[in-house]
Write a protein that holds these residues in place. Sequence first.
Motif, PDB file in Angstrom:
ATOM      1  N   TYR A  61       0.847  -1.197   0.000  1.00 14.80           N
ATOM      2  CA  TYR A  61       0.000   0.000   0.000  1.00 14.80           C
ATOM      3  C   TYR A  61       0.884   1.249   0.000  1.00 14.80           C
ATOM      4  O   TYR A  61       1.029   1.920   1.021  1.00 14.80           O
ATOM      5  CB  TYR A  61      -0.913  -0.007   1.226  1.00 14.80           C
ATOM      6  CG  TYR A  61      -1.709  -1.279   1.389  1.00 14.80           C
ATOM      7  CD1 TYR A  61      -2.856  -1.507   0.641  1.00 14.80           C
ATOM      8  CD2 TYR A  61      -1.285  -2.266   2.293  1.00 14.80           C
ATOM      9  CE1 TYR A  61      -3.589  -2.695   0.780  1.00 14.80           C
ATOM     10  CE2 TYR A  61      -2.002  -3.439   2.445  1.00 14.80           C
ATOM     11  CZ  TYR A  61      -3.148  -3.653   1.683  1.00 14.80           C
ATOM     12  OH  TYR A  61      -3.858  -4.820   1.823  1.00 14.80           O
ATOM     13  N   LYS A  82       0.670   4.234  -1.539  1.00 14.79           N
ATOM     14  CA  LYS A  82       0.037   5.540  -1.341  1.00 14.79           C
ATOM     15  C   LYS A  82      -0.371   5.737   0.114  1.00 14.79           C
ATOM     16  O   LYS A  82      -0.059   6.769   0.728  1.00 14.79           O
ATOM     17  CB  LYS A  82      -1.177   5.690  -2.247  1.00 14.79           C
ATOM     18  CG  LYS A  82      -1.908   7.019  -2.057  1.00 14.79           C
ATOM     19  CD  LYS A  82      -3.111   7.127  -2.990  1.00 14.79           C
ATOM     20  CE  LYS A  82      -3.861   8.442  -2.742  1.00 14.79           C
ATOM     21  NZ  LYS A  82      -5.035   8.580  -3.651  1.00 14.79           N
ATOM     22  N   GLU A  83      -1.085   4.765   0.661  1.00 14.28           N
ATOM     23  CA  GLU A  83      -1.593   4.899   2.023  1.00 14.28           C
ATOM     24  C   GLU A  83      -0.462   5.018   3.053  1.00 14.28           C
ATOM     25  O   GLU A  83      -0.521   5.838   3.976  1.00 14.28           O
ATOM     26  CB  GLU A  83      -2.479   3.690   2.368  1.00 14.28           C
ATOM     27  CG  GLU A  83      -3.794   3.632   1.632  1.00 14.28           C
ATOM     28  CD  GLU A  83      -3.651   3.099   0.206  1.00 14.28           C
ATOM     29  OE1 GLU A  83      -2.505   2.734  -0.179  1.00 14.28           O
ATOM     30  OE2 GLU A  83      -4.653   3.065  -0.514  1.00 14.28           O
ATOM     31  N   THR A  84       0.561   4.196   2.866  1.00  9.71           N
ATOM     32  CA  THR A  84       1.697   4.246   3.791  1.00  9.71           C
ATOM     33  C   THR A  84       2.471   5.547   3.647  1.00  9.71           C
ATOM     34  O   THR A  84       2.939   6.127   4.635  1.00  9.71           O
ATOM     35  CB  THR A  84       2.643   3.052   3.555  1.00  9.71           C
ATOM     36  OG1 THR A  84       1.898   1.837   3.558  1.00  9.71           O
ATOM     37  CG2 THR A  84       3.705   2.982   4.640  1.00  9.71           C
ATOM     38  N   VAL A  98       1.248   8.481   2.752  1.00  2.77           N
ATOM     39  CA  VAL A  98       0.459   9.526   3.402  1.00  2.77           C
ATOM     40  C   VAL A  98       0.591   9.428   4.914  1.00  2.77           C
ATOM     41  O   VAL A  98       0.741  10.441   5.608  1.00  2.77           O
ATOM     42  CB  VAL A  98      -1.025   9.428   2.986  1.00  2.77           C
ATOM     43  CG1 VAL A  98      -1.888  10.379   3.808  1.00  2.77           C
ATOM     44  CG2 VAL A  98      -1.188   9.726   1.501  1.00  2.77           C
ATOM     45  N   PHE A  99       0.566   8.204   5.427  1.00  8.95           N
ATOM     46  CA  PHE A  99       0.661   7.996   6.882  1.00  8.95           C
ATOM     47  C   PHE A  99       1.992   8.494   7.427  1.00  8.95           C
ATOM     48  O   PHE A  99       2.030   9.272   8.392  1.00  8.95           O
ATOM     49  CB  PHE A  99       0.489   6.509   7.207  1.00  8.95           C
ATOM     50  CG  PHE A  99       0.842   6.176   8.629  1.00  8.95           C
ATOM     51  CD1 PHE A  99      -0.025   6.486   9.670  1.00  8.95           C
ATOM     52  CD2 PHE A  99       2.063   5.561   8.944  1.00  8.95           C
ATOM     53  CE1 PHE A  99       0.305   6.200  10.992  1.00  8.95           C
ATOM     54  CE2 PHE A  99       2.398   5.265  10.249  1.00  8.95           C
ATOM     55  CZ  PHE A  99       1.526   5.583  11.278  1.00  8.95           C
ATOM     56  N   TYR A 154       3.646   8.579  -6.143  1.00 10.38           N
ATOM     57  CA  TYR A 154       4.025   7.877  -4.916  1.00 10.38           C
ATOM     58  C   TYR A 154       5.121   6.857  -5.197  1.00 10.38           C
ATOM     59  O   TYR A 154       5.036   6.084  -6.155  1.00 10.38           O
ATOM     60  CB  TYR A 154       2.802   7.197  -4.305  1.00 10.38           C
ATOM     61  CG  TYR A 154       1.748   8.175  -3.852  1.00 10.38           C
ATOM     62  CD1 TYR A 154       1.893   8.854  -2.647  1.00 10.38           C
ATOM     63  CD2 TYR A 154       0.636   8.448  -4.647  1.00 10.38           C
ATOM     64  CE1 TYR A 154       0.936   9.783  -2.234  1.00 10.38           C
ATOM     65  CE2 TYR A 154      -0.316   9.370  -4.244  1.00 10.38           C
ATOM     66  CZ  TYR A 154      -0.161  10.032  -3.035  1.00 10.38           C
ATOM     67  OH  TYR A 154      -1.099  10.951  -2.646  1.00 10.38           O
TER      68      TYR A 154
END
Length: 221
Positions: free
Chosen positions: A118, A120-122, A124-125, A183
């Motif tokens: 993941y 993108k999600e990671t 952003v996090f 990303y």
Amino acid sequence: MELTKEQIQKIDLFLEGIGIEYIDIRFEMVDHIATEIENNIEDTNAFFEGKGFQVPFIKYMLSRKKALKNRYKKQTKKLHWHYTKAILKDILKKAIHPKSLLVILFFSFICFFFGPKYVKETSVFIFSSLMLNLAYTSYVSYKFTKKHKLLKIVKTYSFVSSLFVITALNFPNFLDVFYNGNYQESAIYIHLLAFVFNYLLTQSFLEKRDFIEKKYQYLIQ
């Protein structure tokens, strides 16, 4: 003869006037010059008396102006690297502290376990975590840094923090990653490193803050 507070203040004001900015370095130079005058001048009152440039003290200081400024530059450079090494060593010590180790392991697990799947999600996090940590650091250190900005050790903390974080945000460029949507998995680990570094640096700074304030409170007006 021991110098009076007023005479010592004249030395300090002269050094400040020729560009001796950092007050911790200036204090050491004032102490050194005061000792020289006390050891070599019999009538210190006469040494500080007079008008304009006819004061023996002014003539003495002007004759040493170049040497004093050179000494200041060397001392500033020396302290810069001394404090930088000390800060980096303290960061390494903080890294093995149980509390810090738990934080590092938690964020590292998320990045290495979820990052490849993941992106993108990671991304952003971890980037959000970095920004929040930077915002917290700025909040807790703003007043102190502003008040003590003329202490070399405080300036070095700011330098180390800015240099590392700016580098991390530009390789790769965070605008390209988060605004353009490009990303990259590599960016996750770069921002993870920046987060860990800034977190440990903040812990080091907060621990040293009270010590710095107590040590130099008599120099800060």
